[in-house]
Design a protein around this motif. Structure first.
Motif, PDB file in Angstrom:
ATOM      1  N   MET A 129      45.127  39.900  45.037  1.00 15.17           N
ATOM      2  CA  MET A 129      45.310  38.828  46.040  1.00 15.17           C
ATOM      3  C   MET A 129      46.467  38.111  45.814  1.00 15.17           C
ATOM      4  SD  MET A 129      42.024  37.442  48.117  1.00 15.17           S
ATOM      5  CE  MET A 129      40.609  38.254  47.449  1.00 15.17           C
ATOM      6  N   PRO A 130      47.391  37.881  46.451  1.00 17.63           N
ATOM      7  CA  PRO A 130      48.528  37.180  46.119  1.00 17.63           C
ATOM      8  C   PRO A 130      48.007  35.521  46.071  1.00 17.63           C
ATOM      9  CG  PRO A 130      49.235  38.311  47.915  1.00 17.63           C
ATOM     10  CD  PRO A 130      47.606  38.585  47.761  1.00 17.63           C
ATOM     11  N   LEU A 167      39.318  34.120  54.757  1.00 17.98           N
ATOM     12  CA  LEU A 167      40.220  34.941  55.280  1.00 17.98           C
ATOM     13  C   LEU A 167      40.693  35.914  54.364  1.00 17.98           C
ATOM     14  CD1 LEU A 167      42.203  35.515  57.841  1.00 17.98           C
ATOM     15  CD2 LEU A 167      43.499  33.722  56.680  1.00 17.98           C
ATOM     16  N   ALA A 168      40.875  35.446  53.010  1.00 17.72           N
ATOM     17  CA  ALA A 168      41.793  36.523  52.278  1.00 17.72           C
ATOM     18  C   ALA A 168      40.601  37.747  51.927  1.00 17.72           C
ATOM     19  CB  ALA A 168      42.048  35.559  50.914  1.00 17.72           C
ATOM     20  N   ILE A 179      40.624  40.042  54.811  1.00 17.21           N
ATOM     21  CA  ILE A 179      41.977  41.048  54.881  1.00 17.21           C
ATOM     22  C   ILE A 179      41.884  42.035  53.850  1.00 17.21           C
ATOM     23  CG2 ILE A 179      44.091  40.960  54.622  1.00 17.21           C
ATOM     24  CD1 ILE A 179      44.408  37.962  55.751  1.00 17.21           C
ATOM     25  N   SER A 180      41.335  41.600  52.544  1.00 20.38           N
ATOM     26  CA  SER A 180      40.999  42.670  51.613  1.00 20.38           C
ATOM     27  C   SER A 180      40.076  43.665  51.921  1.00 20.38           C
ATOM     28  CB  SER A 180      40.535  41.991  50.443  1.00 20.38           C
ATOM     29  OG  SER A 180      41.404  40.818  49.808  1.00 20.38           O
ATOM     30  N   ARG A 222      41.771  46.190  54.326  1.00 14.00           N
ATOM     31  CA  ARG A 222      42.484  47.043  53.675  1.00 14.00           C
ATOM     32  C   ARG A 222      41.923  48.105  52.889  1.00 14.00           C
ATOM     33  NH1 ARG A 222      47.560  46.305  53.084  1.00 14.00           N
ATOM     34  NH2 ARG A 222      47.678  47.038  50.958  1.00 14.00           N
ATOM     35  N   GLU A 244      37.299  50.829  59.486  1.00 16.36           N
ATOM     36  CA  GLU A 244      37.756  49.515  59.721  1.00 16.36           C
ATOM     37  C   GLU A 244      37.337  48.987  61.092  1.00 16.36           C
ATOM     38  OE1 GLU A 244      42.477  49.633  59.686  1.00 16.36           O
ATOM     39  OE2 GLU A 244      42.286  48.411  61.432  1.00 16.36           O
TER      40      GLU A 244
END
Lengths: 157, 936
Positions: free
Chosen positions: B1-2, B12-13, B16-17, B20, B28
């Protein structure tokens, strides 16, 4: 005037979309599908411009991402390529050598940066410094607020 | 994760992960549905969500939307965020609204107050958020709410530069939605003077705004010309360090330069002010000079930016079209680009040269590059570049090089991409006709076209060659000989059979002297193709055969034999069967005198603009195909709205066919406009009788008068009947004008109404009597009053009987009294339109819908004219799809008023229309739909 900008991956996944004209969602999806297919089918050495309906499409690939803009007949193709490039530079500077993942995870930032560069389909600010300054000011406001919340949580405020 | 800056949202991150990491599409979707359920329950149940959580969930919704899923909740939470006093929440609220909310949403009302507050904020970051949101949505409501505030922000002395920039573009966006938003008067000069602003960003944004304002009102904003020229001059003479961050890869302010050059293209060169004109020319020369300098950087960005300015300068030079020197220099520069290694540059150079070719000053200079362009057409790897080369060859073609260019295009056609063949065929056909000095060359070219690219030769092309051959005696023998030879090829295209059949049927006699092409040989040759052809072509061949009977009595029995074979069940097609049996009877019954009259050579076609050109223009609505050298410009400001002009010149769809209105058309041929029908109907039983008395009827389609009130209703050799009509509320007045075209009086002249009692109770008609004699060359008028009482279908006819030279005649014509004539147009806004539309759509009884194919290539300009003529109010700019037409109107009847709404949705790709009419009365909806259905 630019009508829309699309960012999509080599696998055809849409990563960002910005519409400067109002279309119903269905039409947007149709346009997006059509253009992604058309552009992915083109070979690397081909011209970056194509005529599509009554618009001109300008696109360029950066690593795994395609940037695609639709402009009107009277707009300048070469300079649209450079709008794309400037946007990539801005993302790059902001994220520090940007990659597709940055845009996926921070799509809202990608929008905020684009909103500084372009407004209503026209170029607003071409100076890299000025755009980054504006974004930095936004971040600063956010960080101050975050700090305030944190301080309040531990009872210091 | 950036890593994330600002204030990251961990939840949120993680989400999203998760997405993905999903291994399949199903997984999904499952994950997304779970999240949606979670968010929904959070939004519904727990009232104590804090701002951060709201923000996080709204962001997740946004992400899900961007993945391509529909989002139907969360809007209220976004509105809440938007009015938060925390910037981070506000920003996400604005983002959600900008991305997800369409122009016509009810939500807009809820956020207007918040936006007003932010607009008044002292923090420029807040003001800009508000401006960006207004610009992103840009609806009429926005224009109404902020129309006075934003111009003030733009010119006020204490507005910060960043805000001014956004205000300028925001205003531009609102101006595009509602043109009356811009205040005039002293504002004009204040806006123009933004061109002098210190801040380059402000000038860049303002130039876009001014460009749009100038297009609407060139005279009022004329003052911008000299300011723009000065600004441009300062930029082009600046060194690349002068403009600091506005220099882009060693090119000073390319964006601003291009915008200024574009702005100047709204005006013709400032003739009255030689100073300004001189300075502008200096600028343009400097730009051309710089193009010759060695590049300051090897980066493509440098050359792109530099050349973007150069191309825009060349556009301006072409637009001004007054400095021969500049035009020729521009042409030479573009010539160099033709062999540049960058595909993009070659593409643009070819495109730009197309425009240069139309200037009298540079046409010759463009021609010098003919060889390179021909090479481009043949060798380029990218089809879009080859297409540009074809366009340029078309544009640079004139008398001197036509033969060579046409030949090269023909050669290339054999291997050309399928996607551009049809257009190339049209271009070759047009050039060959336009520059033909020797029509045998023209005939050769068209026959070659059919041979090489027969599938791509449209009807218009082969109609045209026949028109030209028929109109020019000198080429008829040659045409007959050439088609005869072409038909001998073992595999010849069906289009060749059509042309061959038609031409031999008319002029086969001219080559019959030669034993190798004797009548019998001609006939056998044609008939050997018969079985391979479609019914359309077979029908045409049958008409050729009957013409052969007249031309060559010696093969009569052979031909009759063929008719006999096809007049029975062996011919599965009813049309062919009927044709064959009628021709057979004609050949048996009629004397040779009658045959000679009936089967006479076709009369010449009226000279008209090539119908092919109209087709080409329609194919390229965005770009004007040009092969015309313009005159130099007159010094008046002009709106460069080329596209509209072109559409206007080619509105009449009937013109497309060219042959649809030949001098000998038949009363019931409708609008098919096909050659063989023209022949067929004349010779079919019924018409033979009537055509002896008046063989020149200009039949007028009654449907034509659905969308217009005045014009010629009927015309033949004896009489012309015109109509003028006007309608108010439920009353109408028609004036019919009868003109006697002969040298004898028309006696026992009686027009009578054909409209049943029952119908008359719905549409009451009163007709004033006229004199029973219409003197030679005279015209009389007859008035008809109509009152719409109740809804009705169809329209009344009038039957006109008279005696001319002792021969009785009777003509039946429909009157233009369809129910739509009693429309009163009704203006309404988008909101109330769609509210009513929904209301009326609830039951099937009140609506009627038809989906139909376009009768001619789509021309939305023409469709618009018709729609307006239909009598309803065209409501522009309310349908989300700009191609759609929506209209509203009220039909007035004595007993009631019926409100009607209409929507016409063109589908360009499928060449289909969908027409929907909704009204409070089903019978009315159905009738309106029927009336309009064939109009487009």
């Amino acid at each position: 005037m630019m009508q829309f900008m699309l960012l999509f991956s080599r696998q055809g996944k849409l990563r960002l979309q910005k519409w400067y004209v109002a279309h119903p969602d269905k039409l947007k999806k149709k346009i997006t599908r059509e253009l992604i297919t058309t552009i992915l089918a083109r070979k690397p050495k081909m011209c970056s411009f194509l005529e599509w309906r009554d618009l001109k499409i300008v696109y360029k690939r950066y690593a795994s991402l395609y940037f695609c803009c639709a402009i009107e007949q009277c707009d300048n193709e070469l300079l649209t390529l450079e709008i794309i490039h400037r946007y990539v530079e801005l993302l790059d500077k902001y994220f520090g050598s940007v990659c597709e993942l940055d845009i996926i995870f921070n799509f809202e930032k990608a929008y905020f940066i684009l909103d500084e560069l372009m407004l209503g389909g026209e170029v607003q600010e071409t100076s890299k410094k000025n755009v980054l300054k504006a974004i930095a000011a936004q971040d600063l406001l956010q960080e101050d607020e975050a700090m305030e919340i944190a301080l309040r949580d531990v009872g210091l405020l | 994760m950036p890593a994330v800056r600002g204030d990251g949202m961990r939840g949120l991150a993680v989400f999203i992960s998760d997405i993905r990491n999903c291994k399949s599409k199903e997984a999904e979707i499952k994950r997304i549905n779970k999240e949606l359920a979670n968010i929904r329950s959070k939004f519904k149940g727990d009232k104590t969500l804090d701002g951060y959580q709201k923000k996080k969930y709204v962001c997740k919704l946004l992400f899900i939307f961007l993945l391509g899923h529909d989002i139907d909740f969360g809007h209220m939470e976004a509105v809440n965020l938007l009015s938060s006093n925390k910037y981070s929440e506000k920003q996400i609220g604005y983002l959600f609204i900008s991305v997800l909310v369409n122009t016509n949403s009810e939500l807009i009302k809820l956020i207007i107050q918040s936006i007003k507050n932010d607009l008044g904020s002292r923090n420029p970051i807040h003001v800009n958020l508000a401006l960006q949101c207004i610009a992103n949505i840009g609806s009429r409501e926005m224009a109404e709410a902020f129309g006075s505030e934003i111009p003030r922000l733009l010119v006020s002395g204490d507005t910060m530069d960043v805000v001014k920039q956004s205000a300028a573009l925001c205003l531009l966006r609102l101006f595009r939605t509602s043109q009356d938003i811009i205040p005039g008067g002293e504002w004009t000069s204040r806006i123009i003077h933004l061109l002098n602003d210190q801040h380059m960003g402000v000038v860049t944004a303002a130039t876009s705004l001014i460009d749009a304002l100038v297009k609407k009102n060139p005279e009022e904003y004329k003052g911008c010309v000299s300011l723009a020229v000065s600004r441009l001059s300062r930029i082009v003479t600046a060194s690349y360090t002068d403009l600091q961050d506005y220099t882009y890869y060693f090119v000073p302010a390319p964006w601003l330069s291009v915008k200024l050059l574009r702005l100047l293209q709204n005006y013709t060169p400032p003739a009255e002010d030689p100073g300004v004109r001189g300075r502008l020319n200096e600028c343009l020369e400097t730009i051309l000079n710089k193009a010759q300098e060695p590049p300051k950087s090897k980066k493509v960005q440098h050359s792109n930016a530099k050349n973007a300015v150069l191309f825009e300068a060349i556009s301006l030079i072409i637009h001004n079209d007054s400095e021969a020197n500049l035009l020729v220099r521009a042409c030479n520069q573009l010539g160099q680009f033709l062999s540049n290694r960058e595909t993009n540059l070659r593409y643009l150079a070819l495109e730009s040269m197309c425009h240069l070719a139309t200037s009298e000053f540079s046409h010759e200079a463009v021609k010098k590059h003919q060889e390179v362009v021909i090479l481009s057409m043949k060798m380029e790897k990218d089809v879009s570049v080859r297409q540009q080369a074809v366009d340029l060859l078309y544009a640079m073609c004139d008398k001197s090089n036509a033969e060579e260019i046409v030949q090269e295009m023909l050669n290339y056609l054999e291997t050309a991409d399928y996607s551009i063949r049809e257009e190339m065929v049209l271009k070759v056909a047009i050039l060959a006709e336009k520059y033909a000095t020797d029509y045998t060359w023209y005939v050769d070219v068209i026959l070659n076209l059919i041979r090489i690219a027969g599938d791509y030769v449209s009807e218009e092309v082969w109609y045209r060659v026949i028109q030209i051959v028929i109109n020019r005696d000198e080429v008829q023998g040659y045409a007959a000989k050439t088609v005869f030879e072409a038909l001998q090829a073992p595999a010849c295209h069906e289009n060749m059979v059509k042309v061959g059949g038609y031409i031999l049927g008319e002029f086969g006699n001219l080559i019959a002297g030669d034993q190798r092409s004797s009548p019998a040989v001609q006939f056998q040759l044609l008939h050997s193709k018969y079985h391979l052809c479609s019914p359309m072509t077979r029908a045409l061949l049958l008409s050729t055969y009957i013409k052969f009977i007249n031309l060559f009595p010696e093969i009569r029995t052979q031909v009759q034999e063929v008719f006999k074979q096809h007049s029975n069940l062996r011919s599965a097609d009813a049309e062919l069967q009927q044709r064959a049996s009628e021709y057979l009877q004609l050949s048996i019954i009629a004397s040779s005198d009658v045959l000679a009259t009936v089967l006479e050579e076709m009369p010449a076609f009226p000279e008209r603009e090539s119908s092919i050109l109209a087709v080409l223009k329609k194919k390229k609505p965005g770009r004007v195909p040009e092969n015309e050298i313009k005159d130099s410009k007159s010094p008046t400001p002009l709106n460069n709205n080329h596209t509209n002009d072109v559409n206007n010149t080619s509105t009449n769809s009937a013109d497309l066919l060219g042959l649809s209105t030949p001098p000998t058309s038949a009363p019931n041929s409708g609008n098919t406009g096909v050659l063989l029908d023209v022949l067929g109907d004349i010779y079919s039983g019924k018409s033979v009788n009537s055509s002896t008395s008046s063989n020149k009827n200009w039949f007028v389609d009654p449907k034509k008068f659905v969308c217009k009130n005045n014009g010629v209703l009927f015309e033949n050799d004896l009489i012309q009947i015109g109509v003028k009509s006007e309608f108010r509320q439920n009353l109408g007045r028609l004036g019919l004008f009868y003109g006697n075209k002969t040298n004898a009086p028309l006696q026992n002249f009686f027009p009578t109404m054909q409209w049943s009692e029952e119908n008359n109770a719905k549409l009451s008609i009163q007709i004033k009597p006229v004199e029973p004699i219409l003197e030679a060359g005279a015209q009389i008028q007859q008035m008809i009053n109509a009152e719409c009482i109740d809804d009705y279908t169809d329209s009344p006819s009038i039957s006109v009987s008279f005696v001319c030279n002792k021969v009785p005649h009777k003509i039946n014509i429909k009157l233009p009294l369809t129910i739509n004539k009693f429309f009163e147009p009704t203006e309404m806004n988008g909101e109330s339109f769609f509210a009513r539309w929904k209301n009326l759509g609830n039951t099937n009884q009140q609506r009627s819908q038809k989906i139909f194919k376009a009768t001619a290539p789509m021309d939305l300009q023409a469709a618009k004219t018709k729609i307006i003529g239909f009598g309803m109010q065209l409501l522009e700019g309310i349908d989300p799809n700009p191609d759609n037409f929506v209209c509203a109107g009220i039909i007035h009847m004595r007993s009631q008023q019926v409100g009607c709404l209409l929507r016409l949705e063109p589908n360009r790709n499928a060449q289909m229309y969908r027409l929907t009419v909704r009204s409070s009365k089903e019978s009315v909806s159905v009738e309106l739909c029927d009336l309009l259905v064939d109009q487009f």
